[in-house]
Design a protein around this motif. Sequence first.
Motif, mmCIF file in Angstrom:
data_model
loop_
_atom_site.group_PDB
_atom_site.id
_atom_site.type_symbol
_atom_site.label_atom_id
_atom_site.label_comp_id
_atom_site.label_asym_id
_atom_site.label_seq_id
_atom_site.Cartn_x
_atom_site.Cartn_y
_atom_site.Cartn_z
ATOM 1 N N LYS A 248 0.823 -1.214 0.000
ATOM 2 C CA LYS A 248 0.000 0.000 0.000
ATOM 3 C C LYS A 248 0.856 1.262 0.000
ATOM 4 C CE LYS A 248 -3.901 0.369 2.290
ATOM 5 N NZ LYS A 248 -4.922 0.587 3.366
ATOM 6 N N SER A 249 1.928 1.274 0.806
ATOM 7 C CA SER A 249 2.775 2.471 0.875
ATOM 8 C C SER A 249 3.449 2.752 -0.461
ATOM 9 C CB SER A 249 3.827 2.311 1.970
ATOM 10 O OG SER A 249 4.688 1.210 1.693
ATOM 11 N N ASN A 250 3.867 1.678 -1.172
ATOM 12 C CA ASN A 250 4.473 1.875 -2.489
ATOM 13 C C ASN A 250 3.444 2.311 -3.520
ATOM 14 O OD1 ASN A 250 7.129 1.293 -1.773
ATOM 15 N ND2 ASN A 250 6.898 -0.906 -2.151
ATOM 16 N N GLN A 251 2.216 1.819 -3.391
ATOM 17 C CA GLN A 251 1.152 2.275 -4.287
ATOM 18 C C GLN A 251 0.905 3.772 -4.107
ATOM 19 O OE1 GLN A 251 -2.485 -0.130 -4.483
ATOM 20 N NE2 GLN A 251 -1.363 -1.817 -3.528
ATOM 21 N N VAL A 252 0.848 4.209 -2.841
ATOM 22 C CA VAL A 252 0.641 5.629 -2.553
ATOM 23 C C VAL A 252 1.770 6.466 -3.157
ATOM 24 C CG1 VAL A 252 0.588 7.360 -0.711
ATOM 25 C CG2 VAL A 252 -0.722 5.236 -0.485
ATOM 26 N N ASP A 253 3.009 6.031 -2.972
ATOM 27 C CA ASP A 253 4.157 6.766 -3.516
ATOM 28 C C ASP A 253 4.098 6.829 -5.036
ATOM 29 O OD1 ASP A 253 5.203 7.267 -1.018
ATOM 30 O OD2 ASP A 253 6.519 5.515 -1.029
ATOM 31 N N ALA A 254 3.681 5.724 -5.669
ATOM 32 C CA ALA A 254 3.606 5.686 -7.128
ATOM 33 C C ALA A 254 2.569 6.684 -7.647
ATOM 34 C CB ALA A 254 3.266 4.271 -7.596
ATOM 35 N N TYR A 255 1.371 6.658 -7.072
ATOM 36 C CA TYR A 255 0.323 7.571 -7.538
ATOM 37 C C TYR A 255 0.668 9.028 -7.201
ATOM 38 C CZ TYR A 255 -2.598 3.527 -8.552
ATOM 39 O OH TYR A 255 -3.093 2.358 -9.086
ATOM 40 N N ARG A 256 1.377 9.239 -6.103
ATOM 41 C CA ARG A 256 1.814 10.597 -5.751
ATOM 42 C C ARG A 256 2.772 11.138 -6.803
ATOM 43 N NH1 ARG A 256 6.584 11.795 -3.640
ATOM 44 N NH2 ARG A 256 6.902 13.895 -2.781
ATOM 45 N N LEU A 257 3.758 10.335 -7.199
ATOM 46 C CA LEU A 257 4.740 10.785 -8.193
ATOM 47 C C LEU A 257 4.083 11.003 -9.552
ATOM 48 C CD1 LEU A 257 7.732 8.500 -7.192
ATOM 49 C CD2 LEU A 257 7.647 10.995 -7.025
ATOM 50 N N LEU A 258 3.162 10.121 -9.912
ATOM 51 C CA LEU A 258 2.454 10.296 -11.178
ATOM 52 C C LEU A 258 1.606 11.569 -11.156
ATOM 53 C CD1 LEU A 258 1.362 6.624 -11.950
ATOM 54 C CD2 LEU A 258 3.004 8.006 -13.234
ATOM 55 N N THR A 259 0.964 11.834 -10.035
ATOM 56 C CA THR A 259 0.151 13.048 -9.911
ATOM 57 C C THR A 259 1.027 14.298 -10.051
ATOM 58 O OG1 THR A 259 -1.398 11.918 -8.450
ATOM 59 C CG2 THR A 259 -1.453 14.320 -8.443
ATOM 60 N N LEU A 260 2.170 14.295 -9.388
ATOM 61 C CA LEU A 260 3.091 15.430 -9.489
ATOM 62 C C LEU A 260 3.553 15.633 -10.925
ATOM 63 C CD1 LEU A 260 5.207 14.789 -6.276
ATOM 64 C CD2 LEU A 260 3.837 16.843 -6.735
ATOM 65 N N ALA A 261 3.883 14.532 -11.600
ATOM 66 C CA ALA A 261 4.305 14.639 -13.002
ATOM 67 C C ALA A 261 3.191 15.209 -13.860
ATOM 68 C CB ALA A 261 4.736 13.258 -13.515
ATOM 69 N N ASN A 262 1.960 14.726 -13.656
ATOM 70 C CA ASN A 262 0.821 15.233 -14.431
ATOM 71 C C ASN A 262 0.597 16.722 -14.199
ATOM 72 O OD1 ASN A 262 -0.937 12.151 -13.702
ATOM 73 N ND2 ASN A 262 0.284 12.637 -15.509
ATOM 74 N N ILE A 263 0.776 17.153 -12.947
ATOM 75 C CA ILE A 263 0.590 18.574 -12.629
ATOM 76 C C ILE A 263 1.567 19.430 -13.423
ATOM 77 C CG2 ILE A 263 0.866 20.327 -10.830
ATOM 78 C CD1 ILE A 263 -0.244 18.284 -8.837
ATOM 79 N N TYR A 264 2.837 19.061 -13.404
ATOM 80 C CA TYR A 264 3.863 19.886 -14.042
ATOM 81 C C TYR A 264 3.896 19.719 -15.553
ATOM 82 C CZ TYR A 264 5.454 20.942 -9.371
ATOM 83 O OH TYR A 264 5.512 21.375 -8.065
ATOM 84 N N LEU A 265 3.334 18.612 -16.060
ATOM 85 C CA LEU A 265 3.215 18.433 -17.507
ATOM 86 C C LEU A 265 1.906 19.018 -18.037
ATOM 87 C CD1 LEU A 265 4.546 14.759 -17.828
ATOM 88 C CD2 LEU A 265 5.717 16.868 -18.510
ATOM 89 N N GLU A 266 1.189 19.703 -17.130
ATOM 90 C CA GLU A 266 -0.088 20.354 -17.472
ATOM 91 C C GLU A 266 -1.076 19.347 -18.068
ATOM 92 O OE1 GLU A 266 0.706 23.794 -19.849
ATOM 93 O OE2 GLU A 266 1.768 24.836 -18.230
ATOM 94 N N GLU A 267 -1.285 18.270 -17.334
ATOM 95 C CA GLU A 267 -2.258 17.246 -17.703
ATOM 96 C C GLU A 267 -3.278 17.126 -16.572
ATOM 97 O OE1 GLU A 267 0.816 14.382 -20.226
ATOM 98 O OE2 GLU A 267 0.465 13.986 -18.094
ATOM 99 N N PRO A 268 -4.176 18.109 -16.449
ATOM 100 C CA PRO A 268 -5.083 18.174 -15.292
ATOM 101 C C PRO A 268 -5.988 16.953 -15.151
ATOM 102 C CG PRO A 268 -5.764 19.709 -17.007
ATOM 103 C CD PRO A 268 -4.406 19.214 -17.396
ATOM 104 N N GLU A 269 -6.475 16.398 -16.254
ATOM 105 C CA GLU A 269 -7.368 15.244 -16.159
ATOM 106 C C GLU A 269 -6.635 14.023 -15.622
ATOM 107 O OE1 GLU A 269 -9.284 14.577 -19.870
ATOM 108 O OE2 GLU A 269 -10.429 16.447 -19.825
ATOM 109 N N LYS A 270 -5.404 13.808 -16.102
ATOM 110 C CA LYS A 270 -4.614 12.687 -15.598
ATOM 111 C C LYS A 270 -4.194 12.915 -14.148
ATOM 112 C CE LYS A 270 -2.802 11.121 -20.052
ATOM 113 N NZ LYS A 270 -1.562 10.838 -20.847
ATOM 114 N N ALA A 271 -3.941 14.187 -13.790
ATOM 115 C CA ALA A 271 -3.599 14.500 -12.395
ATOM 116 C C ALA A 271 -4.776 14.167 -11.482
ATOM 117 C CB ALA A 271 -3.216 15.965 -12.272
ATOM 118 N N ASP A 272 -5.981 14.539 -11.917
ATOM 119 C CA ASP A 272 -7.182 14.194 -11.138
ATOM 120 C C ASP A 272 -7.337 12.682 -11.010
ATOM 121 O OD1 ASP A 272 -7.790 16.838 -10.830
ATOM 122 O OD2 ASP A 272 -9.441 16.867 -12.268
#
Length: 359
Positions: free
Chosen positions: A59-83
């Motif tokens: 679970k902790s690794n899943q959380v870290d994975a989705y956190r990093l993906l969300t951060l990447a989506n934010i900075y790549l200006e991909e709001p739908e994928k970030a959501d």
Amino acid sequence: MRYSLVVVLVYLIGLKVAVGQQGGAQTIRLAQSIYEQGRLHELPSLPGLKDSEIIKYSKSNQVDAYRLLTLANIYLEEPEKADENMLKLLKTEHFYEPNEQVEPAEFIGLYKTFRTKPVFNIGVKFGANATMPLLTELQYVSVGSEGKGKYSTPLSIQFGIVFEKAIFSNSKNKILNRLTFAPEVLYAARSFGYTNAAFAGGAADFKATIKQTWLDFNPMVQLKLNKSKTLQTYVAVGPGISYILKGSLSAPTYSWVGGSVNGAGSVNGSDVDNTKSYKKIVPSVIAAAGLKFKFGAIYLLAEGRVQYGLTSPVNSSSRTNNDSVLDYNYTLPDYKPLTLMANIGFVYPYFNPIKLKRK
């Protein structure tokens, strides 16, 4: 042979899980390194960060994975994928809270656009209580016994279910957004002991336990004293509505002083059902204080409370019970019950994280 095959199968399953967990940790370390180097465009396509792989991690690794993906989506200006990835994070760990001292403001802002609090809690509680009758009018049968009675407070039990729902969770008012509607339904036994050494003109001691069982409906309102998801403290107030299930004069005993009557020095009588001597419904007020401690996916709770009856539970028009009066020279007094209670239990928070609509 079959036993050996089962052992081998269990071993292989455990080995597969362990390898998956280890691979997840390695993937997260690599993804974190890529993120820190600013190569954000590489993260979404990184082997091991696909949903089919992430779900195999701890679970902790899943959380870290989705956190990093969300951060990447934010900075790549991909709001739908970030959501989408933020929602996956919140569904993986319902109690997730970002560190506002570390996380970027954009990530904090995105987190706050989702419903992250429980939709409701449901649980059970049980405990012990002690009731003291606060006399408002004495009633007596045996001459000379008036005002000579003494009362004790044996322990009784209560248990039931509780439902909790935040009332104004989205309010900006610091008091309103901490209020929780917490109705409960409890089965409650209440009793008090009665002794009187002046029965039959002082010739006998009388002992009995006055018992009742009630169905309590308590529409309580809680006020959270802090915002922690790990250890919550609260106070609560509300009305109580008690419905009588059964009343009895339990274990009545006469002990004759200085000898016996009709050859009996002590007489133990059978219980007397005096349910009809009580009002069907009795109102009360309740005040409580407690805490909830997060333990895995639930909250363990402990609380203390006091309940005060607003009216006497005794029905004056049907107070007299022939068996009680004729056999034991006893009738119920008018009183208001004051009950102290201690409860423990647990509540299960039901989460359903969603993207909040902007007003």
